[in-house]
Design an enzyme around this catalytic site. Structure first.
Site, PDB file in Angstrom:
ATOM      1  N   ASP B  12      -0.172  33.799  43.436  1.00  0.00           N
ATOM      2  CA  ASP B  12      -0.442  34.368  42.120  1.00  0.00           C
ATOM      3  C   ASP B  12       0.881  34.410  41.378  1.00  0.00           C
ATOM      4  OD1 ASP B  12      -3.020  34.730  42.918  1.00  0.00           O
ATOM      5  OD2 ASP B  12      -2.882  36.892  43.218  1.00  0.00           O
ATOM      6  N   ASP B 131     -15.439  34.633  40.943  1.00  0.00           N
ATOM      7  CA  ASP B 131     -15.125  35.982  41.428  1.00  0.00           C
ATOM      8  C   ASP B 131     -16.446  36.731  41.555  1.00  0.00           C
ATOM      9  OD1 ASP B 131     -12.456  35.334  41.262  1.00  0.00           O
ATOM     10  OD2 ASP B 131     -12.108  36.372  39.370  1.00  0.00           O
TER      11      ASP B 131
END
Lengths: 198, 255
Positions: B12, B131
């Site tokens: 990330d 997600d």
């Protein structure tokens, strides 16, 4: 000097860097003169066959290849850049290839596509391309492939649902369905094997 | 000859650094992205994923530069996600050295984005990042947006089917219930997605123990993605591969 043919397809930067590890000079270009005169010409290719072929023809790719074939000058096709050397492909619609290698490109018979990831290759002992790396894995990402062996050539195969051509070495033309420029140390060795053969 | 199951560390990235939080909150610094990418390559990562979680346009330019620097030094496939809203964004990333891109929120807002990217660059370039969390939808799983903070109102399985028919080449299934908890992958959700997916599925969210990975693959994952367990050295990629080999799964070994 190695020329990497820029016809708007493929991860040119990755290819450039990977070939630079083995060669003194690498040029990414669509200049016909440089492409014809280079010690080795790399033809990359990513995406759909017909779209690649169209872009390839638009920049005069057929003429460049014809000139190199006439001189028996080494060529290295990668992924769709391998496929366009065959007669035709049935991806999306029937499209003609360059017809320099015999056979058609068709969809792999497998439940999950694309064939994506690292797979091993069965390479004959006489393969120069796979010298020292015959037991290694290479990175594939494709749904279509050549399935018939090319006669009078060194054919290396892989299997995903069925056998298909992972690489072919015929005279001054070599081609891989996988991406050597994305295949880590094994890919670097394969590229180096080719560069040393020039 | 067998296709190897892939282990993918996820980085990330925000403002030029790798960050990591729990459920996308409380971000802490986890290092330099290019250095981490090199380390993971040496340790046997089969691919790398950069997820750009930057807030601003300036930071996104930094991410493009990181992609460029990484692709110059690391010769394994690189997927980049985060903030992709057009085929032109994809073109920039591919030219910088990315091999695949992942789309998420922008594709939910405008599903045609999937067709636009896939038509231009091929489906092998496009990962649909989903997600998902448990909810009272038809399949029992829904799609969330904004890092799991909002419900999209979409059923997860229905959305994945739409994505595949529009041209995505791979599914990155991230369990928002399990993300950051280290309690294991959501096996039930993974099995449900495997059942309907004709493209490869990457399991993500919840890796905590070495043994979690074999369970995800047994449930049908073609690849497994994890972040903090690798960043913070709980175990290495080689440890995971050794365990997978022990369970009879095909892996890529380094010479």
């Amino acid at each position: 000097m190695i020329a990497i043919l820029d016809y708007g397809s493929g991860n040119l930067r990755s290819a450039e860097r990977a070939f630079e590890l083995a060669a003194d000079k690498v040029i990414v270009t669509s200049d016909p003169r440089i492409c014809i005169e280079a010690d080795g010409l790399v033809v990359p290719g990513v995406g759909a066959f017909a779209a690649c072929m169209e872009q390839f023809l638009n920049i005069g790719g057929r003429e460049i290849i014809a000139a190199r074939v006439a001189n028996s000058s080494p060529i290295f096709g990668i992924c769709v850049g391998m496929q366009i050397f065959f007669d035709s492909s049935s991806e999306k619609k029937m499209s003609k290839g360059l017809g320099i290698l015999p056979g058609d490109i068709s969809q792999i018979e497998a439940a999950i596509l694309p064939h994506m990831g690292w797979n091993t290759v069965a390479a004959p002992a006489e393969s120069k391309l796979f010298s020292g790396i015959a037991d290694q894995s290479f990175y594939f990402v494709h749904s279509f492939a050549a399935k018939k062996r090319v006669s009078s050539a060194i054919n290396s195969t892989s299997n995903y649902g069925e056998d298909f051509l992972a690489a072919v070495e015929k005279d001054f033309i070599v081609a891989t369905q996988f991406h050597p420029e994305k295949s880590g140390a094994a890919g670097a060795k394969l590229i180096s094997n080719w560069v040393k053969s020039l | 000859m067998t296709l190897a199951k892939r282990i993918i560390p996820c980085l990330d990235v925000a403002g030029g650094r790798v960050v990591k939080g729990v459920n996308f909150k409380d971000l802490v610094d986890a290092g330099d992205p290019v250095e981490l990418a090199k380390r993971y390559d040496i340790e046997g990562a089969d691919e790398l994923t950069f997820l750009d979680i930057s807030a601003s346009v300036e930071e996104r330019a930094t991410t493009l530069e990181i992609v460029r620097r990484t692709a110059e030094q690391v010769f394994i496939p690189l997927t980049v996600g985060g903030g992709i809203r057009s085929a032109e964004n994809v073109n920039e990333l591919l030219r910088a050295g990315a091999d695949k891109v992942s789309v998420n929120t922008a594709a939910i807002a405008r599903p045609d984005l999937i067709n636009e990217i896939s038509d231009r660059f091929g489906n092998q370039v496009l990962v649909l990042s989903v997600d998902a969390r448990r909810a009272a939808t038809k399949s029992g799983f829904e799609v969330t947006t904004h890092g799991g903070r909002q419900s999209s109102g979409l059923d997860a399985l229905a959305w994945i089917e739409v994505g595949i028919s529009r041209g995505v080449g791979e599914i990155l299934l991230n369990s928002m219930d399990a993300d950051g908890t280290k309690s294991g992958f959501d096996i039930e959700m993974l099995k449900a997605v495997r059942e309907i997916s004709s493209v490869p599925v990457i399991a993500s969210g919840g890796a905590g123990k070495i043994s979690d990975f074999a369970l995800a693959i047994a449930a049908g994952a073609d690849a497994v993605l994890a972040a903090s367990v690798f960043h913070f050295g709980d175990f290495t990629i080689a440890d995971v591969k050794k365990d997978l080999a022990k369970h009879g799964f095909s892996i890529r070994t380094l010479s």
